[in-house]
Design a protein around this motif. Structure first.
Motif, PDB file in Angstrom:
ATOM      1  N   ARG A   1       4.900  16.499 -13.985  1.00  0.00           N
ATOM      2  CA  ARG A   1       4.906  17.692 -13.134  1.00  0.00           C
ATOM      3  C   ARG A   1       3.781  18.663 -13.509  1.00  0.00           C
ATOM      4  N   PHE A   2       3.469  18.747 -14.800  1.00  0.00           N
ATOM      5  CA  PHE A   2       2.480  19.722 -15.240  1.00  0.00           C
ATOM      6  C   PHE A   2       1.048  19.205 -15.143  1.00  0.00           C
ATOM      7  N   THR A   3       0.848  17.909 -15.252  1.00  0.00           N
ATOM      8  CA  THR A   3      -0.525  17.387 -15.219  1.00  0.00           C
ATOM      9  C   THR A   3      -0.833  16.592 -13.955  1.00  0.00           C
ATOM     10  N   GLY A   4       0.204  16.125 -13.262  1.00  0.00           N
ATOM     11  CA  GLY A   4      -0.021  15.306 -12.073  1.00  0.00           C
ATOM     12  C   GLY A   4      -0.368  13.870 -12.380  1.00  0.00           C
ATOM     13  N   ARG A   5      -0.521  13.523 -13.666  1.00  0.00           N
ATOM     14  CA  ARG A   5      -0.851  12.148 -14.044  1.00  0.00           C
ATOM     15  C   ARG A   5       0.431  11.321 -14.118  1.00  0.00           C
ATOM     16  N   PRO A   6       0.555  10.242 -13.323  1.00  0.00           N
ATOM     17  CA  PRO A   6       1.750   9.402 -13.403  1.00  0.00           C
ATOM     18  C   PRO A   6       1.866   8.743 -14.775  1.00  0.00           C
ATOM     19  N   CYS A   7       3.026   8.856 -15.385  1.00  0.00           N
ATOM     20  CA  CYS A   7       3.268   8.186 -16.658  1.00  0.00           C
ATOM     21  C   CYS A   7       3.580   6.714 -16.417  1.00  0.00           C
ATOM     22  N   THR A   8       3.520   5.929 -17.492  1.00  0.00           N
ATOM     23  CA  THR A   8       3.812   4.504 -17.419  1.00  0.00           C
ATOM     24  C   THR A   8       4.755   4.120 -18.549  1.00  0.00           C
ATOM     25  N   LYS A   9       5.169   2.852 -18.562  1.00  0.00           N
ATOM     26  CA  LYS A   9       6.023   2.379 -19.647  1.00  0.00           C
ATOM     27  C   LYS A   9       5.304   2.460 -20.989  1.00  0.00           C
TER      28      LYS A   9
ATOM     29  N   ALA B   1       3.677  19.544 -22.390  1.00  0.00           N
ATOM     30  CA  ALA B   1       3.212  19.494 -21.009  1.00  0.00           C
ATOM     31  C   ALA B   1       2.323  20.693 -20.693  1.00  0.00           C
ATOM     32  N   ALA B   2       2.720  21.879 -21.169  1.00  0.00           N
ATOM     33  CA  ALA B   2       1.934  23.088 -20.897  1.00  0.00           C
ATOM     34  C   ALA B   2       0.570  23.019 -21.571  1.00  0.00           C
ATOM     35  N   LEU B   3       0.541  22.534 -22.824  1.00  0.00           N
ATOM     36  CA  LEU B   3      -0.737  22.389 -23.520  1.00  0.00           C
ATOM     37  C   LEU B   3      -1.613  21.357 -22.815  1.00  0.00           C
ATOM     38  N   GLY B   4      -1.015  20.253 -22.386  1.00  0.00           N
ATOM     39  CA  GLY B   4      -1.763  19.245 -21.640  1.00  0.00           C
ATOM     40  C   GLY B   4      -2.344  19.817 -20.359  1.00  0.00           C
TER      41      GLY B   4
END
Length: 542
Positions: free
Chosen positions: A77-85, A22-25
């Motif tokens: 939380r770190f990128t703000g991009r919603p994940c999906t299935k 997440a931090a690297l992303g």
């Protein structure tokens, strides 16, 4: 062209691959790149939905209703991009899909094998968004050497050969233990871990070394030499004060720079880390502190409430306040005086859960908060138990209970059997499989104008994520509202209660959904921001 970063772990588990990913992303995103993070989980469960929190920690739920690994919470939380299935897959899901196809005859009589059928399925998952992102970060669960992880390591090895030479990079997270009697950090565990990786055809490009102290130059040189990586690519990953300091710490030690160098990218934009600096500053220099009790049944493993912990932290960041957590096993409140445990807190949060164990303790916590005018946030099961408490002690429904606990003459909370998902009617019954049969994912709710929650959200139309089987029974609504418990949020069709609040209370809110899943450090959820603000006001009263 999409580039792929594969993050593996060695030596021991729980080193923080998810947080590192997440931090690297976040650092790549801060440079202006578009990133996707995904997780490969080697366990045989189809998803973590039926796993005990003590086994797996929190089950994170996406907008599209996937029950996933808690690391996806870090990603969001770190990128703000919603994940999906499409961002989490398990061995169980892979085998279920393959066997379903085999039974249908999709393979035209072929012998089904790990190679190529399982590995191809893994590769298809990784490449499913090829071309849509600048970087796809792929975290492989478990530790190198685990037998269940072998198909995943083989799949990413194959991918590294299929992709162009400058299109994939391997980052290996490892441990440098300090041996006090020797007075030094030991590199041998990392050397063995990298040797294990190389034995299956994977050569790491970057070593991310977890340590509690600086890595001496000689140890760095030795790691580079024996692990066949550039000395500069041995990156120190020291323990941080807060997880939100990790992106800054990794950038300072050159992680993102080394990853880009491994791709041959020399002209990357400089990262804009201003928002991470602000968050770090607020955490480091709070203007006060509050004490919040979490009354739960899985308090022995804090990861069971990971998103709640982080959402409370975000509420503290928004209010420039340090949030101290007091963990209380709800079963204690069933036999001991609640004031002994809750008398010194500024707010009480009762999280979700399943089953009867500890339920009466959660009811006691809700009653204590209601009677003492202490800010209360009940999430999912925590809302249900608050309603049961109000039914018993305000509305006079003495036998009020939940049908989740067995037959009851007063099912104030009952099994959810039908609901609308968009325009489609969903149906469930008590005999259905447990896995994937709850009300899952994002659903809209309508808030009552002028209510406390409408004021907090600043709107009357919201969308939140759900994960539950039982609902508050609307047949009891009028009796409860007559006693001051307002049903201030309902499903768009008006049939399902989403939010309750108490009129004569400074801050008492129960929600059927999980607001913690959508909170971000740089965009705290409105409910948690307001909850901590109420805790600050409470602390000034005592």
């Amino acid at each position: 062209m999409t580039r792929y970063i594969f993050i593996t772990g060695g030596v021991v588990s729980s080193l923080g691959k998810g947080l590192a990913s997440a931090a690297l992303g976040a650092l790549l995103q801060a440079r202006g790149y578009k990133v996707r993070l995904c997780k490969l989980d080697p366990y045989l469960n189809v998803d973590p939905g039926t796993m005990s929190p003590y086994e797996h920690g929190e089950c994170f739920v996406t907008d599209d209703g996937a029950e996933t690994d808690l690391d996806l919470g870090h990603y969001e939380r770190f990128t703000g991009r919603p994940c999906t299935k499409g961002d989490n897959i398990t061995t169980g899901r892979i085998y279920l899909d393959i066997i379903t196809k085999e039974r249908r005859g999709d393979y035209l009589g072929a012998t089904i094998q790990v190679i190529p059928h399982v590995t191809n399925t893994i590769k298809d998952f990784v490449l499913s968004t090829d071309g849509e992102f600048d970087f796809v970060l792929v975290e492989i669960g478990g530790t190198v050497g685990d037998i269940e992880g072998l198909p995943f390591f083989e799949a990413i090895r194959q991918l590294s050969q299929q992709l162009d030479r400058d299109q994939s990079v391997f980052v290996h997270l490892t441990l440098l233990p300090y041996i006090p009697s020797a007075g030094e950090l030991k590199t041998k565990p990392t050397q063995h871990s990298v040797a294990e990786l190389r034995s299956i055809g994977i050569q790491p490009d970057v070593l991310l070394c977890r340590t509690d102290r600086p890595i001496p130059k000689e140890e760095r040189r030795k790691l580079g030499l024996f692990c066949n990586v550039r000395e500069s690519a041995v990156v120190e990953a020291r323990d941080a004060r807060s997880i939100y300091d990790v992106p800054l710490a990794y950038h300072e030690k050159g992680l993102d720079t080394e990853v880009l160098a491994a791709f041959g990218i020399k002209d990357a934009p400089k990262p804009d880390v201003a928002r991470w600096l602000e968050i770090s500053e607020r955490i480091a220099n709070p203007e006060g502190e509050v004490n919040v009790a979490i009354v739960g049944k899985y308090t022995g493993l804090k990861d069971a409430y990971k998103s709640i912990i982080e959402a409370l932290t975000h509420g503290g960041i928004a209010n420039k306040i340090k949030v101290n957590l007091k963990w209380i096993d709800s079963e204690l409140l069933e036999t001991e005086k609640p004031a002994d445990h809750l008398g010194d807190v500024d707010a009480i949060l009762v999280p979700g859960g399943f089953g009867e164990r500890g339920a009466e303790g959660k009811i006691v916590a809700a009653q204590f908060a209601r009677e003492r005018k202490i800010p209360y946030l009940g999430i999912c099961f925590g809302m249900q138990m608050a309603v049961v408490e109000a039914a018993r002690n305000l509305a006079g429904v003495k036998d009020a209970s939940s049908s989740e606990f067995g037959p009851t003459p007063e099912p104030v909370v009952g099994l959810l059997t039908e609901w609308l998902q968009g325009n489609e009617l969903q149906k469930r019954n008590i005999g259905d499989d447990l896995g994937g049969t709850m009300r899952l994912g994002a659903y809209r709710a309508q808030l009552v104008a002028g209510s406390k929650v409408a004021e907090i959200y600043g709107t009357t139309d919201i969308s939140e994520r759900h994960r539950h089987r039982y609902e508050v029974n609307m047949a009891y609504r009028q009796r409860l509202e007559d006693k001051g418990m307002v049903f201030s949020g309902l499903s768009p069709d008006g049939l399902l209660p989403e939010i309750v609040e108490l009129k004569e209370h400074p801050w008492f809110i129960g929600v059927q959904f999980h607001p913690e899943l959508k909170s971000r450090p740089f965009d705290p959820h409105p409910l948690f921001k307001s909850f901590i603000e109420a805790a600050v006001e409470q602390s000034r009263l005592v």
